[in-house]
Design an enzyme around this catalytic site. Structure first.
Site, mmCIF file in Angstrom:
data_model
loop_
_atom_site.group_PDB
_atom_site.id
_atom_site.type_symbol
_atom_site.label_atom_id
_atom_site.label_comp_id
_atom_site.label_asym_id
_atom_site.label_seq_id
_atom_site.Cartn_x
_atom_site.Cartn_y
_atom_site.Cartn_z
ATOM 1 N N TYR A 1 0.841 -1.201 0.000
ATOM 2 C CA TYR A 1 0.000 0.000 0.000
ATOM 3 C C TYR A 1 0.868 1.239 0.000
ATOM 4 C CZ TYR A 1 0.840 0.917 4.979
ATOM 5 O OH TYR A 1 1.420 1.213 6.180
ATOM 6 N N HIS B 1 1.246 -21.293 -0.627
ATOM 7 C CA HIS B 1 2.206 -20.335 -0.065
ATOM 8 C C HIS B 1 3.034 -19.705 -1.184
ATOM 9 C CE1 HIS B 1 0.966 -21.670 3.799
ATOM 10 N NE2 HIS B 1 1.895 -20.963 4.425
ATOM 11 N N LYS C 1 6.484 -1.904 2.312
ATOM 12 C CA LYS C 1 5.255 -1.317 2.859
ATOM 13 C C LYS C 1 4.099 -2.286 2.595
ATOM 14 C CE LYS C 1 3.109 3.311 3.156
ATOM 15 N NZ LYS C 1 3.156 3.516 4.595
#
Ligand SMILES: Cc1ncc(COP(=O)(O)O)c(C=O)c1O
Length: 288
Positions: free
Chosen positions: A39, A108, A151
């Site tokens: 983000y 995964h 982030k």
């Protein structure tokens, strides 16, 4: 008291504008299953983006680190559009962008042909009067992962820490790893000791803050000495000023620091912080 927030009236999801109640993603979206997304939050001061290129560069870096493909070609245009559709072109606001790896059968390992989910919306931001804030801050153990430079939307360690702070009547955390302050739960930390500004060096233990970079540039320009060196919790008695920075935190004074029910720091002298705040206000409001 907890700061209540509202939903935006409209969001942009995968190419379409819609009210948030109609914006849905698959239960197999990897951001839902794994927090597998990135983000970014970009500030707009009265409709003008601040350090836009730095925010886009960080988004690009983070998506690259986790190998999510993303087309940046119309992003900038869309960011202005989201602001204007929200009626925020003349106000202080921020644009939230999130890109996840999208839906895929649960594994995964990364799917071969990801179809990223792209979400964006604008929200009003209080970007005035930051000079008046005085935060009471809780020292917490930094139990995040070893890639804090990404982030990522997987923010459970940050949210758990901040919940403890807010529930305890604090405004933010200062995280400590191996005896050294790293950063806040959602901000960068700076310490002033004997006229020198200290902040943790870039690397896997902190997010490379856009405001952090600006503060270091301002120190250079104003002739304030600085060191990109981690500060020891045990040396807190040598600190005269602490401030936290971030896109919406801007430059906020830490009034006091607490651990195990004890106050271990009280702000003494805010001279350098005040100079940096003044310059920050000038730069963010320049050309308005
Ligand atoms: C963990 C963390 N560190 C630092 C920051 C400050 O970064 P920036 O100045 O780019 O907003 C943030 C911002 O959200 C953050 O979440």
């Amino acid at each position: 008291m907890k700061n209540k927030k509202n939903y935006p009236s409209e969001v942009y999801l995968n190419g379409n504008w819609m009210p948030p109640q109609e914006a849905t993603v698959s239960v197999f979206d990897r951001a839902f299953m794994f927090g597998d997304g990135i983000y970014e939050v970009t500030p707009f001061y009265r409709g003008k983006p601040f350090r836009l290129q730095d925010h886009l560069d960080r988004l690009k870096y983070c998506l690259g680190e986790i190998k999510i493909p993303f087309d940046f070609s119309i992003l900038e245009t869309l960011m202005f559009e989201v602001l204007s559709r929200a009626g925020l072109s003349d106000s202080d606001a921020a644009v939230y962008i999130q890109v996840s790896r999208g839906a895929a059968p649960r594994t995964h390992y990364f799917p071969d042909d990801p179809k990223p989910t792209f979400l964006m919306y604008a929200f009003p931001a209080q970007l005035e009067k930051f000079q008046e804030k005085r935060w009471k801050v809780l020292v917490s153990e930094d139990f995040r992962w070893q890639r804090c430079d990404i982030k990522s939307t997987a923010l459970l360690a940050n949210t758990m820490s901040n919940e403890e702070a807010i529930a305890g009547g604090f405004d933010e955390n200062l995280l400590v790893r191996d005896g050294y302050f790293t950063e806040g739960s959602h901000s960068t930390a700076f310490f002033v000791s004997d006229g020198t500004v200290y902040t943790h060096p870039e690397g896997p233990h902190i997010l490379s803050g856009i405001t952090r970079k600006l503060v270091l540039e301002m120190c250079r320009d104003l002739g304030v000495a600085y060191k990109e060196e981690a500060f020891l919790l045990n040396n807190i008695s040598e600190v005269q000023e602490i401030f936290l920075t971030g896109t919406t935190t801007q430059i906020t004074v830490v009034e006091s620091l607490h651990t195990e029910g004890k106050e271990i720091y009280t702000s003494q002298n805010g001279e350098i912080t005040a100079r940096l705040q003044e310059e920050f206000a000038r730069l963010t409001r320049a050309s308005q």
